[in-house]
Scaffold this active site. Structure first.
Site, PDB file in Angstrom:
ATOM      1  N   GLU A  99       2.893  23.337  -2.868  1.00 52.62           N
ATOM      2  CA  GLU A  99       2.621  22.557  -4.085  1.00 52.62           C
ATOM      3  C   GLU A  99       2.465  23.472  -5.297  1.00 52.62           C
ATOM      4  O   GLU A  99       2.570  23.020  -6.429  1.00 52.62           O
ATOM      5  CB  GLU A  99       1.430  21.614  -3.914  1.00 52.62           C
ATOM      6  CG  GLU A  99       0.232  22.092  -3.118  1.00 52.62           C
ATOM      7  CD  GLU A  99       0.398  22.077  -1.598  1.00 52.62           C
ATOM      8  OE1 GLU A  99       1.326  22.728  -1.085  1.00 52.62           O
ATOM      9  OE2 GLU A  99      -0.425  21.449  -0.920  1.00 52.62           O
ATOM     10  N   GLU A 110      -8.744  37.206   6.848  1.00 52.49           N
ATOM     11  CA  GLU A 110      -7.727  37.503   5.825  1.00 52.49           C
ATOM     12  C   GLU A 110      -8.330  37.241   4.434  1.00 52.49           C
ATOM     13  O   GLU A 110      -8.837  36.150   4.160  1.00 52.49           O
ATOM     14  CB  GLU A 110      -6.518  36.605   6.055  1.00 52.49           C
ATOM     15  CG  GLU A 110      -5.333  36.971   5.193  1.00 52.49           C
ATOM     16  CD  GLU A 110      -4.118  36.088   5.481  1.00 52.49           C
ATOM     17  OE1 GLU A 110      -4.275  34.856   5.580  1.00 52.49           O
ATOM     18  OE2 GLU A 110      -3.009  36.637   5.604  1.00 52.49           O
ATOM     19  N   THR A 129      -3.503  26.264   9.012  1.00 51.57           N
ATOM     20  CA  THR A 129      -2.424  25.275   8.870  1.00 51.57           C
ATOM     21  C   THR A 129      -1.524  25.299  10.107  1.00 51.57           C
ATOM     22  O   THR A 129      -1.093  24.249  10.596  1.00 51.57           O
ATOM     23  CB  THR A 129      -1.606  25.549   7.597  1.00 51.57           C
ATOM     24  OG1 THR A 129      -2.484  25.542   6.473  1.00 51.57           O
ATOM     25  CG2 THR A 129      -0.534  24.497   7.380  1.00 51.57           C
ATOM     26  N   GLY A 130      -1.263  26.484  10.620  1.00 54.07           N
ATOM     27  CA  GLY A 130      -0.444  26.603  11.839  1.00 54.07           C
ATOM     28  C   GLY A 130      -1.085  25.869  13.004  1.00 54.07           C
ATOM     29  O   GLY A 130      -0.399  25.185  13.779  1.00 54.07           O
ATOM     30  N   LYS A 157       9.790  21.532   2.633  1.00 55.11           N
ATOM     31  CA  LYS A 157       8.542  21.129   1.969  1.00 55.11           C
ATOM     32  C   LYS A 157       7.992  22.406   1.335  1.00 55.11           C
ATOM     33  O   LYS A 157       7.385  23.232   2.000  1.00 55.11           O
ATOM     34  CB  LYS A 157       7.562  20.562   2.993  1.00 55.11           C
ATOM     35  CG  LYS A 157       6.600  19.517   2.444  1.00 55.11           C
ATOM     36  CD  LYS A 157       5.729  19.991   1.315  1.00 55.11           C
ATOM     37  CE  LYS A 157       4.539  20.788   1.783  1.00 55.11           C
ATOM     38  NZ  LYS A 157       3.747  21.367   0.658  1.00 55.11           N
ATOM     39  N   GLU A 216       4.885  31.506  11.323  1.00 54.36           N
ATOM     40  CA  GLU A 216       4.649  32.845  10.757  1.00 54.36           C
ATOM     41  C   GLU A 216       3.331  32.768  10.014  1.00 54.36           C
ATOM     42  O   GLU A 216       3.281  32.293   8.876  1.00 54.36           O
ATOM     43  CB  GLU A 216       5.766  33.202   9.764  1.00 54.36           C
ATOM     44  CG  GLU A 216       7.141  33.276  10.370  1.00 54.36           C
ATOM     45  CD  GLU A 216       7.390  34.596  11.062  1.00 54.36           C
ATOM     46  OE1 GLU A 216       6.522  35.495  10.994  1.00 54.36           O
ATOM     47  OE2 GLU A 216       8.434  34.727  11.700  1.00 54.36           O
ATOM     48  N   GLY A 261       2.570  30.266   6.735  1.00 56.18           N
ATOM     49  CA  GLY A 261       1.336  29.883   6.063  1.00 56.18           C
ATOM     50  C   GLY A 261       0.136  30.431   6.809  1.00 56.18           C
ATOM     51  O   GLY A 261       0.255  31.386   7.586  1.00 56.18           O
ATOM     52  N   CYS A 314       1.397  38.643   3.306  1.00 54.51           N
ATOM     53  CA  CYS A 314       0.867  38.499   4.671  1.00 54.51           C
ATOM     54  C   CYS A 314       0.674  39.859   5.321  1.00 54.51           C
ATOM     55  O   CYS A 314      -0.195  40.027   6.165  1.00 54.51           O
ATOM     56  CB  CYS A 314       1.784  37.619   5.498  1.00 54.51           C
ATOM     57  SG  CYS A 314       3.498  38.154   5.429  1.00 54.51           S
TER      58      CYS A 314
HETATM   59  P1  NAD Z   1      -1.011  27.335   3.642  1.00 55.42           P
HETATM   60  O1  NAD Z   1      -1.197  27.379   5.103  1.00 55.42           O
HETATM   61  O2  NAD Z   1      -2.100  26.779   2.812  1.00 55.42           O
HETATM   62  O3  NAD Z   1       0.298  26.480   3.249  1.00 55.42           O
HETATM   63  C1  NAD Z   1       1.566  26.808   3.726  1.00 55.42           C
HETATM   64  C2  NAD Z   1       2.448  25.567   3.653  1.00 55.42           C
HETATM   65  O4  NAD Z   1       1.963  24.623   4.618  1.00 55.42           O
HETATM   66  C3  NAD Z   1       2.413  24.873   2.291  1.00 55.42           C
HETATM   67  O5  NAD Z   1       3.693  24.352   1.972  1.00 55.42           O
HETATM   68  C4  NAD Z   1       1.432  23.731   2.552  1.00 55.42           C
HETATM   69  O6  NAD Z   1       1.607  22.627   1.687  1.00 55.42           O
HETATM   70  C5  NAD Z   1       1.778  23.372   3.980  1.00 55.42           C
HETATM   71  N1  NAD Z   1       0.729  22.632   4.696  1.00 55.42           N
HETATM   72  C6  NAD Z   1      -0.611  22.684   4.497  1.00 55.42           C
HETATM   73  N2  NAD Z   1      -1.237  21.845   5.353  1.00 55.42           N
HETATM   74  C7  NAD Z   1      -0.284  21.258   6.106  1.00 55.42           C
HETATM   75  C8  NAD Z   1      -0.305  20.307   7.163  1.00 55.42           C
HETATM   76  N3  NAD Z   1      -1.444  19.779   7.618  1.00 55.42           N
HETATM   77  N4  NAD Z   1       0.862  19.936   7.716  1.00 55.42           N
HETATM   78  C9  NAD Z   1       2.032  20.473   7.288  1.00 55.42           C
HETATM   79  N5  NAD Z   1       2.116  21.363   6.280  1.00 55.42           N
HETATM   80  C10 NAD Z   1       0.969  21.758   5.696  1.00 55.42           C
HETATM   81  O7  NAD Z   1      -0.644  28.828   3.204  1.00 55.42           O
HETATM   82  P2  NAD Z   1      -0.432  29.387   1.728  1.00 55.42           P
HETATM   83  O8  NAD Z   1      -1.772  29.511   1.075  1.00 55.42           O
HETATM   84  O9  NAD Z   1       0.643  28.648   1.047  1.00 55.42           O
HETATM   85  O10 NAD Z   1       0.133  30.862   2.076  1.00 55.42           O
HETATM   86  C11 NAD Z   1      -0.691  31.934   2.372  1.00 55.42           C
HETATM   87  C12 NAD Z   1      -0.765  32.136   3.880  1.00 55.42           C
HETATM   88  O11 NAD Z   1       0.538  32.351   4.392  1.00 55.42           O
HETATM   89  C13 NAD Z   1      -1.553  33.384   4.262  1.00 55.42           C
HETATM   90  O12 NAD Z   1      -2.362  33.103   5.365  1.00 55.42           O
HETATM   91  C14 NAD Z   1      -0.476  34.388   4.636  1.00 55.42           C
HETATM   92  O13 NAD Z   1      -0.877  35.398   5.521  1.00 55.42           O
HETATM   93  C15 NAD Z   1       0.544  33.495   5.245  1.00 55.42           C
HETATM   94  N6  NAD Z   1       1.852  34.148   5.227  1.00 55.42           N
HETATM   95  C16 NAD Z   1       2.371  34.583   6.428  1.00 55.42           C
HETATM   96  C17 NAD Z   1       3.604  35.245   6.436  1.00 55.42           C
HETATM   97  C18 NAD Z   1       4.232  35.707   7.731  1.00 55.42           C
HETATM   98  O14 NAD Z   1       5.416  35.973   7.744  1.00 55.42           O
HETATM   99  N7  NAD Z   1       3.495  35.806   8.828  1.00 55.42           N
HETATM  100  C19 NAD Z   1       4.281  35.460   5.241  1.00 55.42           C
HETATM  101  C20 NAD Z   1       3.708  35.017   4.045  1.00 55.42           C
HETATM  102  C21 NAD Z   1       2.488  34.343   4.054  1.00 55.42           C
END
Ligand code: NAD
Length: 489
Positions: free
Chosen positions: A173, A375, A226-227, A170, A244, A222, A278
């Site tokens: 978007e 963040e 979201t996590g 997935k 992550e 993410g 990140c």
């Molecule tokens: P996000 O959490 O908004 O989205 C990440 C993914 O999760 C997307 O594909 C999104 O569609 C999906 N998602 C959102 N809600 C969901 C749900 N309820 N159920 C299942 N999937 C869902 O993050 P983002 O804005 O795309 O990315 C930025 C974030 O990612 C920052 O917080 C950054 O620190 C983190 N990040 C972490 C690492 C790491 O390795 N720790 C690396 C890169 C980015």
């Protein structure tokens, strides 16, 4: 979408999501807004392919991954251009992302050939065999963010496949076009159903994937929010979660650091991908007596950087990936200023199309300001001061997140105390943000605890099983009834 090696041109419900160039705000394409019905179809394909893939020889799996590398290399220019248009960062950074993604495929192709597991000592060495097996889970859900859409997908896809799992992806978007293009043009030689892509929002497609009972692993990169949501949806099914999440990395300038090179290192660590990494340096700690000279050096580096379209030669900083992300950066800067911080350079949105934000240096930042605790994920450099190096470890550890931290120093005692004391997954001494394929990457505390890269990045896609095998079918004298043995005596 991409299901069982077929291109699916519309979601079951028929909705669409536009993809935009963040540097021009132009719509450059659209993808289906998939939902539960599309996830159902993709998971069914992945489940059907599961047994065949599990029993495909590891060497054959490795060759298929290498073939994907060869195809990706042929398509490199086209992929990098689309990646830049959709994601925004400067072309040299996109080139690196594409190359790192392929290194991940090569690394796990080879690691997967080794297999794993072990034979352990048995209670009866002549007549028993005890084995620890490492088996694929089955279907893995890979949920990917937009900041490094190919790289962070590769860090999940390559080890999941090498371990013998099938995958439903997935993508974000914001970066679905490039994800789809990569998978359909470079991975269609894999057996149907082994790799599938469902596009759509997190709330619809993402959550349906997490909630699907046949998906035993969710590997997601993410935000912390979201996590947390994913963890709560997955908890009733006790899924294996590989998360992550976000970071708030500190960049510490040691008292012995050279200011000019420390300023160069910081500009890179804080502004790479417009600060949307990140592991971006999001908090800077500098000795109080060095603050003015350091802020001046950093400002001089930042002032020379050129904002522009990622495809334009000479661009250092592209736009932010979406307009809404600028609101968060603005709010963090405004909160800091309202509580006594001072903007030395930047601080606003340049007057041009696209979702750009000026690289911004702030001084007089306190640890309790929002910009020092949450963040920001934008091109900001908030500078705070410290009096004694002793206090730094506690301040680094004050964050609820624990992804990475950097120290600029050549003092071995200070360095050792620093890397032993900080609660983060990666410590960089002098050379920030440099990854190593053999070195696990991930964070502690609310960053989620998952590890990608290295053998740990493969291990997370393998389930452990212990087999105890007695070669005979003899009766054991400790079985019921307990009294029988005593009567015999
Ligand atoms: P996000 O959490 O908004 O989205 C990440 C993914 O999760 C997307 O594909 C999104 O569609 C999906 N998602 C959102 N809600 C969901 C749900 N309820 N159920 C299942 N999937 C869902 O993050 P983002 O804005 O795309 O990315 C930025 C974030 O990612 C920052 O917080 C950054 O620190 C983190 N990040 C972490 C690492 C790491 O390795 N720790 C690396 C890169 C980015």
């Amino acid at each position: 979408m991409w299901i069982a090696n077929q291109r699916i041109d519309a979601a079951a419900t028929g909705g669409w999501i536009d993809s935009e160039d963040p540097a021009t705000e132009e719509v450059i394409g659209r993808v289906p807004a998939g939902g539960a019905a599309d996830v159902e179809r993709a998971v069914a394909a992945a489940r059907d392919a599961s047994d065949g893939w599990r029993y495909t020889a590891a060497n054959d799996r490795a060759e298929l991954l290498h073939e994907a590398v060869a195809r990706s290399t042929e398509q490199h220019d086209e992929l990098v251009e689309l990646l830049t248009r959709e994601q925004g960062k400067a072309r040299p950074e996109q080139e690196e992302e594409a190359e790192w993604a392929l290194t991940s495929l090569r690394y796990y192709a080879e690691l997967g050939r080794n297999g794993s597991g072990r034979v352990i000592p048995s209670g009866e060495p002549r007549s028993q065999l005890n084995m620890v097996l490492k088996e694929p889970y089955g279907v893995v859900g890979a949920i990917v963010p937009w900041n490094y859409p190919l790289l962070l997908l590769a860090w999940k896809l390559a080890p999941a496949l090498a371990a013998g799992n099938t995958v439903v992806i997935k993508p974000s978007e914001l970066t679905s076009l490039v994800t789809l293009r990569w998978i359909e043009s470079c991975f269609d030689h894999f057996p149907p159903g082994v790799i599938n892509v469902v596009t759509g929002t997190g709330a619809e497609a993402g959550e349906a994937l997490v909630a699907h009972p046949d998906v035993r692993v969710i590997a997601m990169t993410g935000s912390v929010a979201t996590g947390q949501r994913i963890a709560s949806v997955a908890a009733p099914m006790m899924k294996h979660l590989h998360l992550e999440l976000g970071g708030k990395d500190a960049f510490v300038v040691g008292p012995d650091a050279d200011l000019e090179t420390a300023a160069d290192a910081l500009a890179y660590a804080a502004l790479l991908n417009a600060g949307q990494v990140c592991t971006s340096a999001e908090r800077v700690l500098v000795p109080a007596g060095m603050r003015d000279g350091f802020a001046e050096a950093v400002t001089a580096k930042v002032a020379d950087l050129r904002l522009g379209h990622g495809l334009d030669a000479g661009t250092d900083l592209g736009p932010m990936a979406a307009d809404r992300f600028r609101d968060k950066v603005t709010a963090h800067v405004e909160d800091a200023v309202s509580r006594g911080a001072r903007v030395v350079t930047g601080g606003g949105r340049p007057d041009r199309p696209g979702w750009f934000f000026e690289p911004t240096v702030l001084v007089d930042v306190d640890d309790d300001m929002v910009i020092a605790t949450e963040e920001t994920f934008g091109p900001t450099i908030p500078i705070s001061t410290y009096d004694r190096l002793d206090e730094v470890i506690g301040r680094v550890n004050a964050s609820t997140m624990g992804l990475g931290a950097t120290l600029r120093s050549s003092d071995p005692l200070a360095i050792k105390r620093f890397y032993e004391g900080v609660k983060v997954g990666t410590v960089w001494i002098n050379d920030p943000l440099t990854d190593n394929y053999a070195g696990p990457f991930g964070g502690m505390k609310m960053t989620g605890g998952g590890r990608e890269l290295g053998p740990e990045g493969l291990e997370t896609f393998l389930e452990t099983k212990h087999v105890h095998w007695d070669f005979s079918q003899d009766r054991k004298d400790w079985w019921f009834p307990y009294g029988a043995g005593e009567d015999d005596v």
